[in-house]
Scaffold this motif. Structure first.
Motif: not given
Length: 381
Positions: A132-143
């Motif tokens: 969940r945390q990884g998906n949120e970071a990916f949506r913000k800046d593609g990390t």
């Protein structure tokens, strides 16, 4: 009115109804028809005041233009004829009046064919939290998420378990569909060096499925154990090196015996069923339950012993009736035989009409009438 219907996290559909049914039951019937839902369900709607889902009991509670609905499947009260769920019949000495206690549930049986979109399972809490945390970071800046080895192993093991619930030997395209579904649900797991983003997951899943099958084979899973026979070893000496695997469409190729049953008890049920089939009017309910309960025993005979048809007619007379042919097809491939046949026939309809026209059926008025009716249907469709 426009509806956003959440059937599952992976299946969200847009449905337009005009006019809208005047009752909740009518709305359920419309959605059941348009979304091709088979099981019974309840509906919840997204309430504008509370910003959360509430049970739908009155259509007046719905917003005017756009509505978000959630489908909640409920357990069916009764079982259909083609159901492979557990059916327990009363005990009696006479099977025609009251059948013996027969569990028609198949041990480790698969009741669904390979899904169009593979449902990614819910992982353990700590893994879901990281994703969940990884998906949120990916949506913000593609990390992209850097996955520790233990978490990757847990994801692969859970996916392998779910894949096996549909197929023991998935093909290349099916493994690809699982990897693609994983990346679609959790984009933070994409691979930067892969064009598709999931190629490495596909390769890992292939190896994990092999390891998972070996684990089940060591545990005594009959469906997988049958493929471990080697030429000239022990009891298999002289059998040859036959590899016995399910075909692409088969979902219940060689299931284990039902829990609490052994070959002796299933053989007794088979004998009772064979005696029942000698009657002029057999008890259909008893025969259906007995054939479903003894499916694993019958498949072991067919796969391992390969008996001739004459022997099968003596031991399993019910399997040669139209009703049981259809049910056995459902048990083997988890599809309805007549529906599959008619759908396939529809796909060849245009070519069949051309064939009939080329044979010149002018002298047969019945055929001419049928072709004219088909022409009208095609024009109005």
């Amino acid at each position: 009115m426009l509806f956003r219907v959440i059937v599952s996290p992976q299946n969200i559909q847009k449905v337009r109804l005009d006019p809208v049914p005047d009752s909740v039951d009518g709305l359920k019937l419309e959605l059941k028809s348009k979304l091709q839902l088979k099981d019974s369900f309840d509906l919840q709607y997204e309430d504008e005041d509370f910003r959360d889902f509430c049970n739908l009991t009155c259509l007046a509670d719905l917003p005017k233009d756009k509505v978000t609905l959630k489908v909640l499947f409920t357990c069916p009260d009764t079982l259909s004829d083609s159901s492979l769920d557990t059916t327990i019949l009363g005990e009696s000495s006479s099977p025609s009046t009251s059948s013996p206690s027969i569990h028609s549930e198949l041990s480790a049986a698969r009741s669904q064919p390979w899904p169009t979109t593979f449902p990614i399972p819910v992982f353990t809490y700590d893994v879901e939290l990281r994703l969940r945390q990884g998906n949120e970071a990916f949506r913000k800046d593609g990390t992209l998420l850097s996955i520790p080895r233990d978490i990757k192993i847990e994801i692969l093991e859970k996916l392998a378990e779910n894949i096996y619930s549909y197929k023991a030997y998935p093909g290349n395209e099916e493994i690809e569909s699982v990897a693609a579904a994983l990346i679609e649900k959790h984009p933070c797991l994409k691979e930067p060096s892969s064009t598709s983003g999931w190629y490495g997951w596909k390769i890992s899943l292939k190896f994990k499925m092999g390891n998972y099958r070996q684990k089940l084979r060591d545990a005594g899973c009959q469906e997988l154990k049958v493929n471990s026979e080697r030429r000239g070893l022990g009891e298999t000496r002289g059998k040859g090196n036959k590899v016995k695997k399910p075909r692409r469409c088969e979902t219940n190729f060689l299931p284990d015996l039902p829990q609490g049953k052994d070959r002796e008890s299933l053989e007794k049920e088979r004998e009772q069923m064979a005696v029942e089939m000698m009657k002029r009017t057999p008890d259909i309910t008893f025969v259906d339950a007995a054939m479903s309960s003894t499916y694993s025993l019958r498949r072991q005979e067919v796969v391992d012993e390969e008996p001739p048809v004459s022997q099968m007619k003596i031991r399993w007379p019910a399997i040669f009736t139209e009703r049981q042919i259809s049910k056995e097809f459902t048990r083997l491939v988890s599809k309805d035989l007549s529906k599959s046949f008619l759908e396939g026939l529809d796909g060849h309809l245009s070519k069949l009409i051309q064939l009939f026209r080329s044979k010149r059926y002018e002298d047969i008025p019945e055929m001419t009438s049928i072709l004219e009716s088909l022409d009208k249907n095609i024009l109005t469709a």
